[in-house]
Motif scaffolding. Sequence first.
Motif, PDB file in Angstrom:
ATOM      1  N   ILE A 106       0.855  -1.145  -0.017  1.00 12.05           N
ATOM      2  CA  ILE A 106      -0.160   0.388   0.053  1.00 12.05           C
ATOM      3  C   ILE A 106       0.799   1.196  -0.158  1.00 12.05           C
ATOM      4  CG2 ILE A 106      -1.526   1.406   1.553  1.00 12.05           C
ATOM      5  CD1 ILE A 106      -2.888  -1.463   2.286  1.00 12.05           C
ATOM      6  N   LEU A 107       1.855   1.446   0.936  1.00 17.93           N
ATOM      7  CA  LEU A 107       2.792   2.480   0.836  1.00 17.93           C
ATOM      8  C   LEU A 107       3.488   2.764  -0.220  1.00 17.93           C
ATOM      9  CD1 LEU A 107       3.652   2.047   4.768  1.00 17.93           C
ATOM     10  CD2 LEU A 107       1.917   3.431   3.958  1.00 17.93           C
ATOM     11  N   ALA A 108       3.943   1.812  -0.780  1.00 16.57           N
ATOM     12  CA  ALA A 108       4.654   1.735  -1.992  1.00 16.57           C
ATOM     13  C   ALA A 108       3.950   2.138  -3.497  1.00 16.57           C
ATOM     14  CB  ALA A 108       5.697   0.592  -2.104  1.00 16.57           C
ATOM     15  N   GLY A 109       2.592   1.898  -3.323  1.00 10.34           N
ATOM     16  CA  GLY A 109       1.718   1.960  -4.482  1.00 10.34           C
ATOM     17  C   GLY A 109       1.689   0.733  -5.086  1.00 10.34           C
ATOM     18  N   ALA A 110       2.285  -0.254  -4.769  1.00 10.34           N
ATOM     19  CA  ALA A 110       2.527  -1.538  -5.715  1.00 10.34           C
ATOM     20  C   ALA A 110       1.148  -2.477  -5.811  1.00 10.34           C
ATOM     21  CB  ALA A 110       3.588  -2.243  -5.181  1.00 10.34           C
ATOM     22  N   THR A 111       0.201  -1.999  -4.891  1.00 13.56           N
ATOM     23  CA  THR A 111      -1.114  -2.903  -4.450  1.00 13.56           C
ATOM     24  C   THR A 111      -2.316  -1.942  -4.777  1.00 13.56           C
ATOM     25  OG1 THR A 111       0.012  -4.166  -2.808  1.00 13.56           O
ATOM     26  CG2 THR A 111      -2.389  -4.141  -2.812  1.00 13.56           C
ATOM     27  N   GLU A 112      -3.161  -2.472  -5.515  1.00 16.84           N
ATOM     28  CA  GLU A 112      -4.479  -1.965  -5.886  1.00 16.84           C
ATOM     29  C   GLU A 112      -5.155  -1.525  -4.335  1.00 16.84           C
ATOM     30  OE1 GLU A 112      -8.626  -2.129  -8.476  1.00 16.84           O
ATOM     31  OE2 GLU A 112      -6.935  -3.996  -8.367  1.00 16.84           O
ATOM     32  N   VAL A 113      -5.840  -0.387  -4.140  1.00 14.58           N
ATOM     33  CA  VAL A 113      -6.381  -0.234  -2.798  1.00 14.58           C
ATOM     34  C   VAL A 113      -7.781   0.725  -2.995  1.00 14.58           C
ATOM     35  CG1 VAL A 113      -4.258   0.098  -1.647  1.00 14.58           C
ATOM     36  CG2 VAL A 113      -5.452   2.135  -2.531  1.00 14.58           C
ATOM     37  N   HIS A 114      -8.419   0.146  -1.952  1.00  9.58           N
ATOM     38  CA  HIS A 114     -10.082   1.166  -2.023  1.00  9.58           C
ATOM     39  C   HIS A 114     -10.036   1.417  -0.590  1.00  9.58           C
ATOM     40  CE1 HIS A 114     -12.489  -1.866   0.053  1.00  9.58           C
ATOM     41  NE2 HIS A 114     -11.503  -2.783  -0.260  1.00  9.58           N
ATOM     42  N   GLY A 115     -10.979   2.469  -0.465  1.00  4.97           N
ATOM     43  CA  GLY A 115     -11.267   3.136   0.963  1.00  4.97           C
ATOM     44  C   GLY A 115     -12.107   4.643   0.761  1.00  4.97           C
ATOM     45  N   PRO A 116     -12.409   5.134   1.918  1.00  3.80           N
ATOM     46  CA  PRO A 116     -13.011   6.387   1.697  1.00  3.80           C
ATOM     47  C   PRO A 116     -11.875   7.337   1.396  1.00  3.80           C
ATOM     48  CG  PRO A 116     -12.703   5.739   3.992  1.00  3.80           C
ATOM     49  CD  PRO A 116     -12.394   4.553   3.168  1.00  3.80           C
ATOM     50  N   GLY A 117     -12.466   8.532   0.925  1.00  2.00           N
ATOM     51  CA  GLY A 117     -11.237   9.610   0.673  1.00  2.00           C
ATOM     52  C   GLY A 117     -11.996  10.699  -0.112  1.00  2.00           C
ATOM     53  N   VAL A 118     -11.403  11.602  -0.921  1.00  5.25           N
ATOM     54  CA  VAL A 118     -11.806  12.733  -1.407  1.00  5.25           C
ATOM     55  C   VAL A 118     -11.522  12.767  -2.855  1.00  5.25           C
ATOM     56  CG1 VAL A 118     -11.533  13.995   0.557  1.00  5.25           C
ATOM     57  CG2 VAL A 118      -9.911  14.074  -1.118  1.00  5.25           C
ATOM     58  N   LYS A 119     -12.423  13.193  -3.607  1.00 10.11           N
ATOM     59  CA  LYS A 119     -12.260  13.390  -5.000  1.00 10.11           C
ATOM     60  C   LYS A 119     -12.140  15.012  -5.398  1.00 10.11           C
ATOM     61  CE  LYS A 119     -14.595  12.484  -9.370  1.00 10.11           C
ATOM     62  NZ  LYS A 119     -15.685  12.048 -10.167  1.00 10.11           N
ATOM     63  N   LEU A 120     -11.075  15.344  -6.097  1.00  6.22           N
ATOM     64  CA  LEU A 120     -10.746  16.567  -6.373  1.00  6.22           C
ATOM     65  C   LEU A 120     -10.558  16.823  -7.924  1.00  6.22           C
ATOM     66  CD1 LEU A 120      -9.838  19.478  -5.491  1.00  6.22           C
ATOM     67  CD2 LEU A 120      -7.540  18.811  -5.181  1.00  6.22           C
ATOM     68  N   VAL A 121     -11.200  17.521  -8.460  1.00  7.91           N
ATOM     69  CA  VAL A 121     -11.106  17.857 -10.151  1.00  7.91           C
ATOM     70  C   VAL A 121     -10.774  19.305 -10.025  1.00  7.91           C
ATOM     71  CG1 VAL A 121     -12.427  17.881 -12.229  1.00  7.91           C
ATOM     72  CG2 VAL A 121     -13.174  16.494 -10.315  1.00  7.91           C
ATOM     73  N   VAL A 122      -9.431  19.212 -10.710  1.00  5.73           N
ATOM     74  CA  VAL A 122      -8.855  20.652 -11.393  1.00  5.73           C
ATOM     75  C   VAL A 122      -9.102  20.778 -12.905  1.00  5.73           C
ATOM     76  CG1 VAL A 122      -6.847  22.041 -10.978  1.00  5.73           C
ATOM     77  CG2 VAL A 122      -7.506  20.390  -9.171  1.00  5.73           C
ATOM     78  N   ASP A 123      -9.397  21.776 -13.336  1.00  6.20           N
ATOM     79  CA  ASP A 123      -9.452  22.275 -14.828  1.00  6.20           C
ATOM     80  C   ASP A 123      -9.125  23.626 -14.951  1.00  6.20           C
ATOM     81  OD1 ASP A 123      -9.872  21.645 -17.435  1.00  6.20           O
ATOM     82  OD2 ASP A 123     -12.162  21.489 -17.169  1.00  6.20           O
ATOM     83  N   ASP A 124      -8.869  23.570 -16.366  1.00  3.60           N
ATOM     84  CA  ASP A 124      -8.390  24.953 -16.721  1.00  3.60           C
ATOM     85  C   ASP A 124      -9.684  25.945 -16.812  1.00  3.60           C
ATOM     86  OD1 ASP A 124      -6.020  24.074 -17.633  1.00  3.60           O
ATOM     87  OD2 ASP A 124      -6.620  23.513 -19.726  1.00  3.60           O
ATOM     88  N   ALA A 125      -9.312  27.271 -16.870  1.00  2.00           N
ATOM     89  CA  ALA A 125     -10.331  28.142 -16.840  1.00  2.00           C
ATOM     90  C   ALA A 125     -11.414  28.062 -18.011  1.00  2.00           C
ATOM     91  CB  ALA A 125      -9.658  29.470 -16.720  1.00  2.00           C
ATOM     92  N   GLU A 126     -12.755  28.261 -17.845  1.00  3.70           N
ATOM     93  CA  GLU A 126     -13.696  28.116 -18.940  1.00  3.70           C
ATOM     94  C   GLU A 126     -13.094  28.992 -20.189  1.00  3.70           C
ATOM     95  OE1 GLU A 126     -18.525  28.108 -19.695  1.00  3.70           O
ATOM     96  OE2 GLU A 126     -17.678  28.672 -17.755  1.00  3.70           O
ATOM     97  N   GLU A 127     -12.494  30.016 -19.876  1.00  4.31           N
ATOM     98  CA  GLU A 127     -12.371  31.114 -20.923  1.00  4.31           C
ATOM     99  C   GLU A 127     -10.829  31.125 -21.184  1.00  4.31           C
ATOM    100  OE1 GLU A 127     -14.066  34.800 -19.874  1.00  4.31           O
ATOM    101  OE2 GLU A 127     -16.090  34.149 -20.420  1.00  4.31           O
ATOM    102  N   ALA A 128      -9.963  29.971 -21.203  1.00  6.23           N
ATOM    103  CA  ALA A 128      -8.540  30.037 -21.031  1.00  6.23           C
ATOM    104  C   ALA A 128      -8.191  30.352 -22.305  1.00  6.23           C
ATOM    105  CB  ALA A 128      -8.017  28.496 -20.788  1.00  6.23           C
ATOM    106  N   SER A 129      -7.090  31.242 -22.722  1.00 10.29           N
ATOM    107  CA  SER A 129      -6.677  31.542 -23.780  1.00 10.29           C
ATOM    108  C   SER A 129      -6.343  30.336 -24.760  1.00 10.29           C
ATOM    109  CB  SER A 129      -5.315  32.372 -23.717  1.00 10.29           C
ATOM    110  OG  SER A 129      -5.258  33.113 -22.846  1.00 10.29           O
ATOM    111  N   THR A 130      -6.601  30.453 -25.999  1.00 10.41           N
ATOM    112  CA  THR A 130      -6.740  29.283 -26.950  1.00 10.41           C
ATOM    113  C   THR A 130      -5.651  29.453 -28.038  1.00 10.41           C
ATOM    114  OG1 THR A 130      -8.352  30.348 -28.060  1.00 10.41           O
ATOM    115  CG2 THR A 130      -9.200  28.879 -26.380  1.00 10.41           C
TER     116      THR A 130
END
Length: 296
Positions: free
Chosen positions: A120-144
């Motif tokens: 678990i600590l090394a990330g070598a095992t698939e895990v599950h449990g409670p936690g948080v989901k954080l979504v980060v996205d570019d601004a809606e009017e980002a320069s194109t």
Amino acid sequence: MSLLTNVMDHSLDDGYAEAAARKKAAGEGGLPKTLRAKLGLAAGLVLAALVVTVGAAQARVAAPVVAKEREELIDRIDRETDAADTLEDSVDKLRDDVSARQREALKTSGGDDQAELVGILAGATEVHGPGVKLVVDDAEEASTGGDGDPRETSGFSDTGRVRDRDMQRVINGLWESGAEAVSINGQRLTALSAIRAAGDAILVDNKPLVPPYTVLAVGDGRQLSTRFQDSADGLYLHALQENYGIRTSISVQDDLRLPAAPSVIVRTAQPHPAQPSTAQSNTAQPKTEHSEKGTS
């Protein structure tokens, strides 16, 4: 009115009219009059026609050669692409094999419980449990850019785009706030993971990410969410949202499932037999039914 009438009746200046009349009287203009001039004109026309004909003939002769070279180049690209895909598949299989052997070695040396915790600590095992989901996205009017893709422009947060340094702060803030396992867009993070920029793209372990960036963190969901939002990194993310329009959302989840990371290869650190690991994890739980399988 007399001036307007004069202009309408004599739209062509009298001087131009007189000059044209003199030129016509002198025999200038029109087709050549002398034999030499006619022969010169004919020679020029023949030469121009010859140049056009030769050019067309050369283009017609070269067309099959160019087409053949193009087909050969396409075939070569296809062959190299197939070879690269084959090598990539081989690398994935070898990684799976290495991961399976690492888990077997952990079980042999430290027992099932310790192996699961280390996995678990090394990330070598698939895990599950409670936690948080954080979504980060570019601004809606980002320069194109030219194709309307904000990732094709230069510059960073001042254009409304998320930077690699922004994601680094987000991930470090989650770890500091008590996260036990973290992934970005389905890629599990470990102590050896790197978040970098290549041009305008954000890479995690040399794999490009596509916004929006979905971060899953296993831990005590409510406590983790509160601690992160009150931390310096959480306030930094809030400042990006307020000042540059970066879009973010965070929610507490009852059960998150994070995949295992690709094989983690440690080349320098060695375990000390006299000091066994005493770390404890109260939230993240390994999915032992997948412990014998390698993950890519």
